[in-house]
Design a protein around this motif. Structure first.
Motif, short mmCIF file in Angstrom:
data_model
loop_
_atom_site.label_atom_id
_atom_site.label_comp_id
_atom_site.label_asym_id
_atom_site.label_seq_id
_atom_site.Cartn_x
_atom_site.Cartn_y
_atom_site.Cartn_z
N LEU A 67 0.84 -1.20 0.00
CA LEU A 67 0.00 0.00 0.00
C LEU A 67 0.87 1.24 0.00
O LEU A 67 0.64 2.20 -0.74
CB LEU A 67 -0.91 -0.03 1.24
CG LEU A 67 -1.64 1.25 1.61
CD1 LEU A 67 -2.65 1.60 0.53
CD2 LEU A 67 -2.35 1.09 2.93
N LEU A 68 1.91 1.20 0.82
CA LEU A 68 2.78 2.36 0.96
C LEU A 68 3.54 2.65 -0.34
O LEU A 68 3.67 3.80 -0.76
CB LEU A 68 3.78 2.04 2.10
CG LEU A 68 4.60 3.16 2.70
CD1 LEU A 68 5.00 2.76 4.11
CD2 LEU A 68 5.84 3.42 1.89
N SER A 69 4.00 1.58 -1.02
CA SER A 69 4.79 1.78 -2.23
C SER A 69 3.94 2.33 -3.37
O SER A 69 4.45 3.00 -4.26
CB SER A 69 5.44 0.46 -2.66
OG SER A 69 4.45 -0.47 -3.04
N LYS A 70 2.63 2.06 -3.36
CA LYS A 70 1.77 2.53 -4.44
C LYS A 70 1.00 3.79 -4.07
O LYS A 70 0.31 4.36 -4.90
CB LYS A 70 0.76 1.43 -4.81
CG LYS A 70 1.40 0.17 -5.34
CD LYS A 70 0.34 -0.90 -5.60
CE LYS A 70 0.95 -2.18 -6.09
NZ LYS A 70 -0.06 -3.25 -6.25
N ASN A 104 10.20 -8.55 1.48
CA ASN A 104 9.79 -7.21 1.90
C ASN A 104 10.99 -6.27 1.93
O ASN A 104 10.91 -5.12 1.49
CB ASN A 104 9.14 -7.30 3.28
CG ASN A 104 9.12 -5.97 3.99
OD1 ASN A 104 8.44 -5.05 3.57
ND2 ASN A 104 9.90 -5.84 5.04
N CYS A 105 12.12 -6.76 2.43
CA CYS A 105 13.33 -5.94 2.50
C CYS A 105 13.75 -5.49 1.11
O CYS A 105 14.03 -4.30 0.89
CB CYS A 105 14.45 -6.73 3.18
SG CYS A 105 16.06 -5.93 3.08
N MET A 160 12.31 0.16 -3.88
CA MET A 160 11.19 0.93 -4.43
C MET A 160 10.65 2.02 -3.52
O MET A 160 10.08 3.00 -4.00
CB MET A 160 10.05 -0.02 -4.79
CG MET A 160 10.37 -1.02 -5.87
SD MET A 160 9.02 -2.17 -6.16
CE MET A 160 7.73 -1.05 -6.66
N VAL A 161 10.80 1.84 -2.21
CA VAL A 161 10.07 2.72 -1.30
C VAL A 161 10.96 3.73 -0.59
O VAL A 161 10.70 4.94 -0.60
CB VAL A 161 9.29 1.88 -0.25
CG1 VAL A 161 8.53 2.79 0.70
CG2 VAL A 161 8.34 0.92 -0.94
N CYS A 162 12.04 3.25 0.05
CA CYS A 162 12.78 4.09 1.00
C CYS A 162 13.28 5.39 0.39
O CYS A 162 12.99 6.48 0.90
CB CYS A 162 13.95 3.30 1.59
SG CYS A 162 13.42 2.02 2.75
N GLN A 189 22.93 -0.23 -2.67
CA GLN A 189 22.59 0.90 -3.52
C GLN A 189 21.89 2.00 -2.73
O GLN A 189 22.17 3.19 -2.90
CB GLN A 189 21.71 0.42 -4.68
CG GLN A 189 21.30 1.51 -5.67
CD GLN A 189 22.48 2.07 -6.45
OE1 GLN A 189 23.53 1.45 -6.51
NE2 GLN A 189 22.30 3.24 -7.03
N LEU A 190 20.98 1.59 -1.83
CA LEU A 190 20.26 2.57 -1.00
C LEU A 190 21.23 3.29 -0.08
O LEU A 190 21.16 4.52 0.07
CB LEU A 190 19.17 1.85 -0.19
CG LEU A 190 18.36 2.70 0.77
CD1 LEU A 190 17.62 3.82 0.04
CD2 LEU A 190 17.37 1.83 1.55
#
Length: 1171
Positions: free
Chosen positions: A959-962, A1004-1005, A1011-1013, A1056-1057
């Motif tokens: 939900l958060l990523s979209k 999830n990690c 995609m999210v952080c 990469q993050l």
């Protein structure tokens, strides 16, 4: 050999024998193991002892241990050994190769393997710099005998595996060895082919030893073919490929030859480099491939090795077809092969083979050929499509279960599948692949496919039912799921469905076979059967052929009557036994067909609306005739057709009439029970003790309650305004316009739904409160587990397969507890489906409800601390997905909450929800970290709970990523202004995202890190973040590396993050350096150099992007966690040798400075080669 060495060898031999003796006690075995391990670690004369134990005079287990000692010395002591000892050990090892083994057919395979490992370990440390003649020495060994030749093959294979495949060396050593191998590849390949040719020739003289060498040579070739330059495979007029094709006829070598051929043909690369592979379409190569397939399959009994060879050969043909599809029509100008028909006939032979696995292996390639722009138009492929259709008629029949003997496929299935469940799962996938290939073929030859389908359908209708030896347990004369007629009807139905769907897409309207289609439809309508499995297939065919009815409207009433008769289908009239799954499927199938027709052809069915409506009212008059789900399906169909009224007033009146009974009941005084958990439990009977086999009066209450909720859901989901704006305006559906000019629609179901909404929210609130401790204790002993995960969902969560055989025959008996569990689960889900669809359906009328946010928070989000994870999932997945996610995969957007209502609705809703999820998820994963002993019977429950935790967390982060909550305040992708509530939610989202990186969930990690952080964090990096927040974000990424760094995918995303965060924030926040200095074993000098380049990019030498990433990866390497199996493993250190391939740097010169000749023109002179 000295006395200490001799004495130690005696002790070691005794210890090895104790370890390997089955009679030894565990205590003695452990003592012996400890002695041997301590010897390898501490003893100064490991080498002489190892050589003594490796002597041919010793037993095999002692020799193996002696060789292991030598391998241990090379792996862990080599760096500290004097040069003379290294040379001595190398010479001794080469001596073992030349004279330390038995003949090839007598020597143990594990002795050969460890000998090869010893040589490869030395090669990895010394070649080519300190052992330049290694390849010559290996070649010389092959002249001694077959045993030495086989060992050389094993050494070259293991070297390629360690350097190329597994990459078990430091980067520089790997590069040195790989480049040296590449430089010498011409001679290596020539050497391998010569060895192969020589020993194959000797093998043909019935020399068994030479066969073993040939197998070793082919295995070694397989280790190189995958990565060497394609030119080596096609040199000398494709000599290698020719040899491999010839070897397909040699029984003892054909499997290894096929594997080499498969690797070669599967190579990727430039198309022009792959063009020579088309030589395999020549007559000679095709002849050998076909001959090999026929001889391998000609045995009277199934031989496993021959069957494996057939699989490889099938893969060879598949890869050959793929290469053909890549090359034909490409820039390299490859023509369609002249003998394409011979290839396709060979390929079709595998498609018609008794083995279901071989049949399935060909499907993807057929699909690729059938949709290829050029090949699909070739007469050979077009003719093959017709043959493929015929083959598919057999292949779609589900036979070959490993537990049975009713088909030639069964014996093959016993080699391929462990159980009937495995076979069933495979066959479902196989059938889907066939459907795709059939649809691709029908784009080219739709009428031919339809003709075959029509013949098959007519044949099945005219053929008497054959129940076989496995009839139904429910009634005499009915099919079981494995009966001959049932599987034939099922296969024919799938084929017809695949073909007919393409007719209307690929044939012009005037060329449609309408008469033939109507003839088939009449045959289906007239076909009468009381067998539920056959009737289900009949209904599918009816749905498939329904588009033909649009050309002959007078058949519509007959279709509807056939469907309505099936909705009330029973095998035994007035039987009180529960219906079988097959009967339930027939009824559901009929309901689904009506919904599908109403959805796809509402304009066509509209003239028959009154017939349909009267029939539904007649069925509803008997409350027990239909289930609640069946009633809801019919209501949905009526609502879908009513959308064609295109008259707001008329449709509103119809919906009021349709919902009158539900509205009266839902708003009656009786429904006050929805307000109080105690009253609600008593109303549904969950507080009563019930004995199995007894009826209870509260069942009717649950039934009526479910019907109300189902009806509300059906109306909310299906009622809509006309898609055309002009029609909507004319029908009175447009209530006004937004400031931007967009129309504001009104839904004719709005007044009814809004009137029912308060009690719906009350039910949701009461449902959440049921999980409070004081209400949990109200459950009777019978229903104490009523809130637990239902069995079907439990199996889905745990990934357990469902039983597949005989489940259609037996009545579906449910206990009182199972019925109660199903009731609560379905009711809970449907309530959230209604709320989720309300925004999409009612739009402004829903979002402008006064106090809506407070009402939802006071119902859906109440008592969340007590709501179990399996109940949170539908709330997150169903409700929030409708409101906050935009689906870009569809033309029409799944409605998100309008941005003007973010502050008034979404912020009060999502704020507390995300705050709760952050608190609870973090706490849950912390609890998971605590190791507790558990009883065996708790394991499954704990696995279930742990998996549910992961699934709920993924729902939140999905939900958060979209989510698009922050778009309101964005300018050019950067958050510039957010209201205070949105700011709080935003920081909560950031906290959840970065905290979740170290939760025990690798998928999830990876998703969150990639995609999210940074997507969230970069929106606020331009603001004034607190140094503590920045260091916490960065430390969270490093914690994620510590938890998941051993997984390559997670490691890459997290690294990469970390790099992005450090590069973007380090210039402003010196605190990040203090975080870096806490990393174990960090090189502070390298950190200073990296920081200098980052902070002063203009003054420092520029570094390439890849090199910069590698430098950063080395800096944070100390944070990367290891898998449990690697944590206590002894490290192997291989030193780098002076590089052989370092390119000299060109001297930099300023071209404007005077040269030696004194003129600028001289710089461009041909003699100035150093420029």
């Amino acid at each position: 050999m000295g006395e200490p060495v001799s004495e130690m060898c005696d002790h070691l031999i005794k210890a090895v024998n104790v370890m390997m003796d089955a009679e030894s006690s565990q205590i003695y075995r452990l003592e012996a193991l400890k002695f041997c391990e301590e010897f390898k670690e501490k003893c100064p004369f490991c080498v002489p002892c190892g050589l003594h134990l490796a002597d041919k005079a010793q037993t095999a287990v002692v020799r193996h241990f002696g060789l292991q000692i030598l391998e241990h010395v090379i792996k862990f002591r080599w760096n500290n050994m004097p040069q003379q000892e290294k040379v001595q050990l190398k010479n001794c090892a080469m001596g073992l190769l030349s004279s330390g083994t038995y003949p090839i057919l007598e020597e143990e395979s594990h002795i050969k393997d460890v000998l090869a490992r010893i040589i490869v370990e030395m090669i990895k440390r010394e070649w080519p710099q300190h052992w330049p003649d290694m390849l010559k020495e290996m070649e010389a060994l092959t002249s001694i005998g077959e045993a030495q030749t086989e060992l050389v093959m094993m050494i070259l294979l293991r070297l390629a595996e360690d350097v190329i495949t597994f990459q078990t060396l430091p980067a520089q050593r790997r590069r040195d060895i790989q480049q040296t191998l590449t430089q010498n590849m011409d001679s290596i390949f020539s050497f391998l082919l010569t060895i192969l040719q020589l020993h194959v020739d000797e093998y043909r003289k019935l020399a068994k030893a030479h066969c073993r060498v040939g197998v070793a040579a082919l295995n070694t070739l397989a280790g190189y073919i995958d990565w060497v330059a394609l030119a080596h495979l096609t040199n000398d007029n494709c000599r290698l490929l020719e040899m491999l094709c010839l070897l397909l006829s040699e029984t003892e070598l054909q499997l290894e030859a096929a594997e080499c051929l498969l690797i070669a043909i599967s190579r990727k690369g430039k198309l022009e480099d792959r063009k020579p592979l088309m030589v395999l379409f020549d007559d000679v190569a095709m002849h050998y491939i076909l001959s090999a397939a026929q001889s391998a399959d000609g045995a009277a009994t199934l031989v496993e090795r021959h069957y494996i060879f057939l699989k490889r050969l099938c893969q060879v043909l598949c890869s050959l077809g793929s290469q053909l599809c890549f090359l034909v029509g490409s820039d390299v100008e490859v023509d369609v092969p002249a003998n394409l028909s011979k290839y396709t006939e060979a390929f079709l032979a595998f498609t018609t083979h008794p083995s279901q696995f071989l049949r399935s292996s060909t499907q993807i390639t057929w699909g690729t050929l059938f949709r290829h722009e050029i090949l699909s138009k070739d007469p050979v492929i077009i003719q093959m499509m017709i043959k493929y259709f015929r083959a598919t008629m057999t292949n779609l029949v589900k036979t070959g279960f490993p537990s049975r003997n009713d088909s030639p496929s069964c014996e093959y299935s016993r080699h391929d599948f462990d159980s009937d469940e495995d076979f069933n799962s495979f066959f479902n996938s196989f059938r889907a692949q066939q459907g795709e290939a059939v649809r691709n073929a029908c784009r080219v030859v739709p009428l031919e496919g339809f003709q075959i389908a029509a013949e098959w359908l007519q044949y099945q209708i005219s053929t008497p039912i054959d129940i076989g030896t496995t009839g139904s347990k429910m009634a005499e004369g009915l099919c079981s799921i494995l009966s001959p007629s049932a599987v034939q009807w099922d296969a024919m139905t799938f084929f017809t469905e695949s073909v007919v769907g393409q007719i209307f897409k690929n044939v012009e309207v005037e060329k449609l076979p309408v008469d033939q289609g109507i003839e088939l439809l009449q045959a289906v309508l007239n076909y009468d059967t009381q067998d539920p499995l056959i009737l289900s297939c009949v209904l599918t065919n009816l749905s498939s052929l329904f588009p033909f009815v649009t050309h002959r409207p007078h058949f519509l009433p007959q279709v509807l009557y056939k469907l309505f008769a099936s909705i009330t289908f029973e095998v035994v009239e007035e039987s009180k036994a529960p219906r079988t799954r097959a009967v339930k499927n027939v009824r559901r199938h009929a309901c689904s067909s009506i919904i599908k027709m109403s959805r796809d052809y509402p304009w066509f069915i509209l003239p028959c609306f009154d017939i349909l409506y009267n029939q539904v009212k007649k069925l509803f008059s008997n409350e027990a005739l239909l289930t609640q789900m069946e009633k809801c399906a019919l209501i949905e169909a009526l609502v879908l057709i009513s959308n064609q009224f295109k008259d707001y007033t008329k449709q509103k009146a119809f919906l009021e009439e349709l919902m009158a009974t539900v509205a009266a009941r839902w708003t009656s005084d009786e429904m006050r029970v929805l307000l109080e958990p105690a009253l609600f439990l008593a109303f549904v009977g969950a507080d009563q003790l019930m004995a199995e086999g007894t009826d209870y009066t509260t069942g009717i209450n649950r039934s009526r309650l479910s019907f109300c909720v189902y009806t509300i859901l059906g109306v909310v989901k299906r009622a809509r305004w006309p898609a055309d704006l002009e029609e909507a305006k004319a029908g009175g559906f447009v209530a006004g316009y937004t400031p931007s000019g967009a129309p504001i629609y009104r839904n004719p179901c709005t007044p009814q739904v809004l009137a029912l909404l308060p009690n719906l929210l009350a039910l949701i609130r009461t449902h959440n409160n049921l999980f409070l401790p004081e209400n949990m204790c109200r459950l009777s002993e019978t229903f104490s587990r009523a809130y637990e995960v239902i069995e079907v969902e439990r199996k889905v969560v745990l990934g357990l397969t469902q039983p597949v055989l005989d489940i259609y025959d037996s009545p579906v008996y449910k206990t009182h507890l199972e019925r109660m569990q199903g009731f609560f689960c379905t009711l809970y889900d449907n309530c959230y489906h209604i709320l989720g669809n309300a925004g999409l359906s009612l739009q402004q009328d829903f979002y402008t409800i006064e106090g809506l946010a407070e009402q939802i928070v006071g119902s859906a989000l109440i008592s969340l601390d007590n709501v179990p994870d399996h109940r949170l999932r539908p709330m997150l997945h169903i409700l929030l997905s409708y409101w906050t996610i935009r689906d870009t995969n569809h033309i029409e957007l799944v409605l998100s909450c309008p941005q003007e209502y973010y502050d008034s609705l979404l912020c009060p809703l999502l704020g507390p929800l995300f705050a709760y999820m952050l608190q609870v998820r973090a706490h849950t994963f912390l609890l998971d970290d605590e190791d507790e002993a558990c009883e065996e019977n708790q394991v499954t429950q704990e696995m279930l709970e742990e998996q549910l935790v992961r699934l709920v967390t993924r729902e939140v982060l999905d939900l958060l990523s979209k989510s698009r909550l922050w778009e309101k305040g964005q300018v050019n992708g950067i958050v510039t202004e957010l209201s205070l509530p949105l700011q709080d939610i935003y920081m909560t989202l950031l906290t959840i995202s970065f905290t979740s990186l170290s939760w025990k969930d690798t998928s999830n990690c990876h998703r969150t890190a990639s995609m999210v952080c940074w997507t969230l964090l970069r929106q606020v990096v331009g603001g004034n973040l607190l140094p503590e927040a920045v260091t916490w974000f960065y430390a969270s990424v490093l914690k994620g590396l510590q938890m998941h760094g051993q997984h390559e995918v997670c490691n890459s995303a997290l690294t990469q993050l970390a790099l992005i965060i450090y590069d973007n924030l380090r210039p402003r926040y010196m605190e990040l350096r203090s975080v870096m200095t806490q990393i174990p074993s960090i090189n502070l000098e390298a950190l200073d150099q990296y920081d200098q380049r980052l902070l002063e990019p203009s003054s420092a030498q520029k570094v390439g992007e890849k090199k910069r990433k590698d430098q950063f990866k080395k800096l944070i390497a100390g944070t990367v966690g290891k898998a449990l199996g690697q944590q206590f493993k002894k490290e192997v250190h291989i030193r780098n040798l002076p590089s052989l391939f370092k390119k000299p740097k060109l001297e930099k010169r300023d071209i404007v400075e005077p040269s030696e000749t004194g003129s600028l023109a001289a710089l461009f002179s041909p003699t100035q080669d150093d420029i």
